[in-house]
Design a protein around this motif. Structure first.
Motif, PDB file in Angstrom:
ATOM      1  N   ALA A 219       0.829  -1.207   0.000  1.00 28.77           N
ATOM      2  CA  ALA A 219       0.000   0.000   0.000  1.00 28.77           C
ATOM      3  C   ALA A 219       0.861   1.252   0.000  1.00 28.77           C
ATOM      4  O   ALA A 219       0.544   2.245  -0.663  1.00 28.77           O
ATOM      5  CB  ALA A 219      -0.929  -0.015   1.216  1.00 28.77           C
ATOM      6  N   ALA A 220       1.972   1.213   0.729  1.00 28.46           N
ATOM      7  CA  ALA A 220       2.868   2.373   0.779  1.00 28.46           C
ATOM      8  C   ALA A 220       3.504   2.630  -0.586  1.00 28.46           C
ATOM      9  O   ALA A 220       3.648   3.780  -1.013  1.00 28.46           O
ATOM     10  CB  ALA A 220       3.949   2.152   1.835  1.00 28.46           C
ATOM     11  N   CYS A 221       3.885   1.569  -1.283  1.00 23.07           N
ATOM     12  CA  CYS A 221       4.466   1.725  -2.616  1.00 23.07           C
ATOM     13  C   CYS A 221       3.428   2.244  -3.605  1.00 23.07           C
ATOM     14  O   CYS A 221       3.748   3.030  -4.500  1.00 23.07           O
ATOM     15  CB  CYS A 221       5.032   0.392  -3.112  1.00 23.07           C
ATOM     16  SG  CYS A 221       6.747   0.090  -2.615  1.00 23.07           S
ATOM     17  N   GLU A 222       2.195   1.816  -3.445  1.00 19.37           N
ATOM     18  CA  GLU A 222       1.133   2.308  -4.316  1.00 19.37           C
ATOM     19  C   GLU A 222       0.916   3.802  -4.112  1.00 19.37           C
ATOM     20  O   GLU A 222       0.712   4.554  -5.061  1.00 19.37           O
ATOM     21  CB  GLU A 222      -0.166   1.545  -4.048  1.00 19.37           C
ATOM     22  CG  GLU A 222      -1.384   2.080  -4.768  1.00 19.37           C
ATOM     23  CD  GLU A 222      -1.238   2.133  -6.281  1.00 19.37           C
ATOM     24  OE1 GLU A 222      -1.972   2.920  -6.918  1.00 19.37           O
ATOM     25  OE2 GLU A 222      -0.389   1.394  -6.834  1.00 19.37           O
ATOM     26  N   GLN A 223       1.003   4.252  -2.872  1.00 13.35           N
ATOM     27  CA  GLN A 223       0.896   5.678  -2.584  1.00 13.35           C
ATOM     28  C   GLN A 223       2.065   6.441  -3.211  1.00 13.35           C
ATOM     29  O   GLN A 223       1.894   7.519  -3.788  1.00 13.35           O
ATOM     30  CB  GLN A 223       0.863   5.904  -1.073  1.00 13.35           C
ATOM     31  CG  GLN A 223       0.608   7.351  -0.668  1.00 13.35           C
ATOM     32  CD  GLN A 223       0.611   7.543   0.845  1.00 13.35           C
ATOM     33  OE1 GLN A 223       0.690   6.570   1.600  1.00 13.35           O
ATOM     34  NE2 GLN A 223       0.534   8.778   1.278  1.00 13.35           N
ATOM     35  N   LEU A 224       3.245   5.864  -3.105  1.00 15.68           N
ATOM     36  CA  LEU A 224       4.434   6.470  -3.690  1.00 15.68           C
ATOM     37  C   LEU A 224       4.302   6.540  -5.209  1.00 15.68           C
ATOM     38  O   LEU A 224       4.609   7.569  -5.827  1.00 15.68           O
ATOM     39  CB  LEU A 224       5.674   5.667  -3.303  1.00 15.68           C
ATOM     40  CG  LEU A 224       7.032   6.257  -3.707  1.00 15.68           C
ATOM     41  CD1 LEU A 224       7.350   7.503  -2.900  1.00 15.68           C
ATOM     42  CD2 LEU A 224       8.133   5.219  -3.536  1.00 15.68           C
TER      43      LEU A 224
END
Length: 254
Positions: A219-224
């Motif tokens: 999820a954090a990479c998707e936000q990035l």
């Protein structure tokens, strides 16, 4: 009571800011392998190339501190797939890879895929893959060459080279008749190896392939990824990207 309301409002504001803050700020790890003019390391140890330059600019705009590392291609892919790194620099997009990574909205470079032979060789190519079985066709481990080739890979039964350098050496040593590769990497590698006069590209081209930034699936990479996509559009619309690519001799997708 007004003070409590004010405090509550401040808390909510801080929570909102935190929620909107860029993922992995200050700790973005981007990995890849040696791709000429896209991602490589200079003699002084600096990470250079269009991919590295773009990520630096996106990270700066987002308040991130980015770290780069170069690994064998299979290792770099594994790291991003298993969330050991955030960004994979330069992969071509396939359905199989889309299941493993979150690809950027836009590609940032385009490669011409072509066959190379030894100069003086009688090998030819008419664009028909049906005429290739029986010839020794070298390919690079982990590379993809376009939908048509990949659909016929099991029929063609290519010879696998671990690296482009290995593949070129196999072609020089007559262990393969053709080497399937891309012009950008190959022209640079042949120059470094001192074999430019011994090899030639033959037409028609095999395909065109676009290279991307690909992110891990967390999820954090998707936000990035979402944030970097926004910032990339600004680079593209402002003409900065075009200047960077022209300076490095890298072909941009239309």
């Amino acid at each position: 009571m007004p003070q409590l309301k004010k405090l509550a409002s401040l808390v909510l504001l801080m929570l909102a800011i935190c929620a909107a803050a860029p993922a992995h700020a200050g700790q973005v790890l981007a990995v890849g392998t040696e791709f000429a003019n896209v991602f490589e390391r200079s003699a002084s140890g600096e990470f250079i190339g269009l991919g590295a330059d773009i990520i630096r600019m996106l990270a700066k705009q987002n308040g991130d501190e980015v770290k780069f590392e170069i690994y064998p291609w299979a290792r770099a892919q594994w790291m991003v797939e298993h969330e050991q790194a955030h960004i994979l620099i330069g992969p071509y997009k396939t359905a199989e890879r889309e299941a493993k990574y979150g690809f950027a909205k836009r590609a940032f470079y385009r490669d011409v895929m072509a066959l190379y032979i030894r100069k003086g060789s009688e090998m030819s190519w008419d664009g028909n893959y049906a005429n290739l079985p029986g010839s020794r066709l070298g390919v690079i481990n982990g590379w993809v060459y376009g939908a048509q080739f990949e659909s016929l890979r099991s029929t063609i039964k290519p010879v696998i080279a671990n690296t482009l350098t290995n593949g070129l050496n196999m072609l020089v040593a007559k262990r393969v008749d053709y080497l399937a590769t891309n012009m950008r990497n190959t022209e640079a590698s042949m120059k470094t190896m001192g074999i430019s006069n011994e090899m030639q590209m033959i037409e028609p081209f095999m395909d065109m392939q676009d290279g991307y930034l690909a992110y891990c699936k967390s999820a954090a990479c998707e936000q990035l990824r979402s944030r970097y996509d926004e910032l990339y559009e600004q680079l593209r619309d402002g003409g900065v990207l075009q200047l960077m690519a022209r300076k490095l001799g890298v072909r941009l997708p239309p």
